[in-house]
Design an enzyme around this catalytic site. Sequence first.
Site, PDB file in Angstrom:
ATOM      1  N   ARG A 335       0.843  -1.202   0.000  1.00  0.00           N
ATOM      2  CA  ARG A 335       0.000   0.000   0.000  1.00  0.00           C
ATOM      3  C   ARG A 335       0.873   1.245   0.000  1.00  0.00           C
ATOM      4  NH1 ARG A 335      -5.125   1.413   3.967  1.00  0.00           N
ATOM      5  NH2 ARG A 335      -3.624   1.235   5.650  1.00  0.00           N
ATOM      6  N   GLU A 426     -12.750   4.611   0.183  1.00  0.00           N
ATOM      7  CA  GLU A 426     -12.831   5.134   1.543  1.00  0.00           C
ATOM      8  C   GLU A 426     -13.057   6.648   1.604  1.00  0.00           C
ATOM      9  OE1 GLU A 426      -9.073   4.283   3.390  1.00  0.00           O
ATOM     10  OE2 GLU A 426      -7.933   5.089   1.709  1.00  0.00           O
ATOM     11  N   ASP A 454     -12.020   5.646   7.441  1.00  0.00           N
ATOM     12  CA  ASP A 454     -11.709   6.866   6.690  1.00  0.00           C
ATOM     13  C   ASP A 454     -12.959   7.436   6.021  1.00  0.00           C
ATOM     14  OD1 ASP A 454      -9.253   8.253   6.604  1.00  0.00           O
ATOM     15  OD2 ASP A 454      -8.256   6.489   5.817  1.00  0.00           O
ATOM     16  N   ASP A 626      -5.399   3.699  14.104  1.00  0.00           N
ATOM     17  CA  ASP A 626      -4.514   4.252  13.087  1.00  0.00           C
ATOM     18  C   ASP A 626      -4.999   5.656  12.731  1.00  0.00           C
ATOM     19  OD1 ASP A 626      -6.704   3.909  11.464  1.00  0.00           O
ATOM     20  OD2 ASP A 626      -5.792   2.412  10.154  1.00  0.00           O
TER      21      ASP A 626
END
Length: 718
Positions: A335, A426, A454, A626
């Site tokens: 990613r 997202e 997100d 996160d």
Amino acid sequence: MILKKNIKINEKLYDFINQEVLKDIKIDKNKFWNGFSDIVDIYYPKNVYLLEKRKNLQNKINKWHKENKSKNIEIEEYKNFLKDIDYIVKEGPNFKISTSNIDEEISTICGPQLVVPITNARFAINAVNARWGSLYDALYGTDAIGEAPKGGVYDKERGDKVVKFAKSHLDKFAPLKESNWIDINNIQIKDNKVVLSNSKIDNIEFVNTEQLLGWKTSEDGDLTELILSKNNLRCRIVINKNDVIGKNDIANISDILIESAVSTILDCEDSVATVDAEDKILAYRNWLGLIKGNLESNFLKNNKNVKRALNKDVSFTGLDQKEKILKGRSLMLIRNVGHLMTTPAILNEDSNEIGEGIMDAIITTLIATHDFSKKDNKNSNYNSIYIVKPKMHGPEEVKFTDELFSEIEKLLDLPNSTIKIGIMDEERRTSINLKECIRAAQSRVAFINTGFLDRTGDEIHTGMQAGSFMKKADMKNAPWISSYEKRNVSIGLECGLKGKAQIGKGMWAMPDLMAEMMKQKINHPKSGANCAWVPSPTAATLHALHYHDVNVKEVQEKILSSASSGALNDLLTLPLLKGENLSDIDIAREIENNVQGILGYVVRWIDQGIGCSKVPDINNIGLMEDRATCRISSQALANWIEHGIVSKDQVLKAFDKMAKVVDKQNADDEKYIDMSSNENSIAFKAAKELVFDGINQPSGYTEPILHQRRLEFKLQNS
């Protein structure tokens, strides 16, 4: 900084690429760096333009909400406005993706997916090795079958319970004629055939003989493993009469190995804290070690030196007596970061930091080509490279990424569409225009995924001026969530992803609550998702059981035949309070819950460079935090301050109170720096800044503040 054509590269990064990455690759370093410079010349200005467009759209939406605040907004009026400003784009005709050369872990095997910080070598190795997981260990060490064990002494009663559960699962996975697995007392090879027996029957057959793929034997010819399959997921029954477990089992079964983390995302984004060239080199070096297969991690565990290395592929004998191979490692995806952040590691001709996403794309692709020359333990059998791209807003940004990947393929002399793309669905503008986002990269799409966290943060920021948003917990039941989750699957299937690409679901964020995960996460395969995120290798093994129980391909066929997707109007419905009166207690709890989560996460990010970890919440339940979770909490508080639900003073008092709570929760961490007694705590300042300046942050993202403050901390402590 080393000058190459129109870019200046950090000397350590330059040396790393030249001396470690380009070694054994037939690419001239001057050609590479000149080509890198050419790509930056073209794509950095395009990146800047796309970010400016995001900002302009947000300004128009803010203005519209302010002007229409006094009236009851009709959804059609709102939708037409979004179309007028090109936030909602016109949908084109139906189409099917044309992605080719896709590995089976993406196209035909449905199962769990791990996401792991690339900067932690030990975690990364564990995740990639989690292709195979011990069902016995996963059941014994968690609360999946009852309260998790507390002591270090083996509990025989619990062990017997584990074996009973595991064998009862085998009855569902690979049922036998006239017997249950718990009654099998002998498994052997006779005349190149597997023979199972119990106390009454000498030769017990499988209900479905095609489930038996083969076996493994020792050098002495003793049977050591049976290899079975269901729904394309394999299971290895380990037989060892000398093992401490196996010798006490009537069939000498010592373990059941489950194919678990079929794929793993090695993350350069939300789960790491990489703010400068030094950090990025660590990330890239670990990626190189994973691709080449030589990454190792040495550490102390229980006062013993332990070395972690990558598993090898597994060979076994098939029913045709020929050698077969099972991959020993999870298929690795990498990613990259999104379009927003820039990096001081490379500057352009005007000495501006280039887009970090551009740098990630070029370098992680370059590193991935080391896989092509390997003869065994390959990552991709088709020499494909899988890059997950997060935080893209709409089709134009996906098209930018598609074109960037094409230029990188030209630079590295790779066939067109070697680089596959994982589209993280997202951001609001992407989920609303998902079909057109997929079209924009239709020859590359190998993955779409709903990122609930997100997506929620972007929902709040986009509608910031529309009014006060619901509490976080209530938002999970709002109409837009179910529409979002349903549309992601149905649109993906309509665009031809079935049998070609992953349609994924989000993370289980409570790694200690496996019993609850086993109850809830089966809903992901039931929804038609052929992969879903889990927080640990153990969780991957347990979640894999869901894919034994649910045939995702059949679910997807039903969804395709129903031709029903989540309503766009529901997706556009903002989760506002709408006159609901919250009590003072509700408000106080919500403030403190958000503030505590922000502080618990940010203090580790700033002071220790930890991008993702299990952070105790206000009730001391460990949650995987996160930047996405931090984005929700900070935007939620910014919204309530903006609309007068809470005052800045109330939130400041909560910060002071929760700093003491977080300090206490981290009392056993030798590296931890208290916030409550330290008026100069950079982490404490950063956490408050995320809230009080949250309304001004681009798309509500936390990265700009976190990066700036982390760099400040590193400079102060260098």
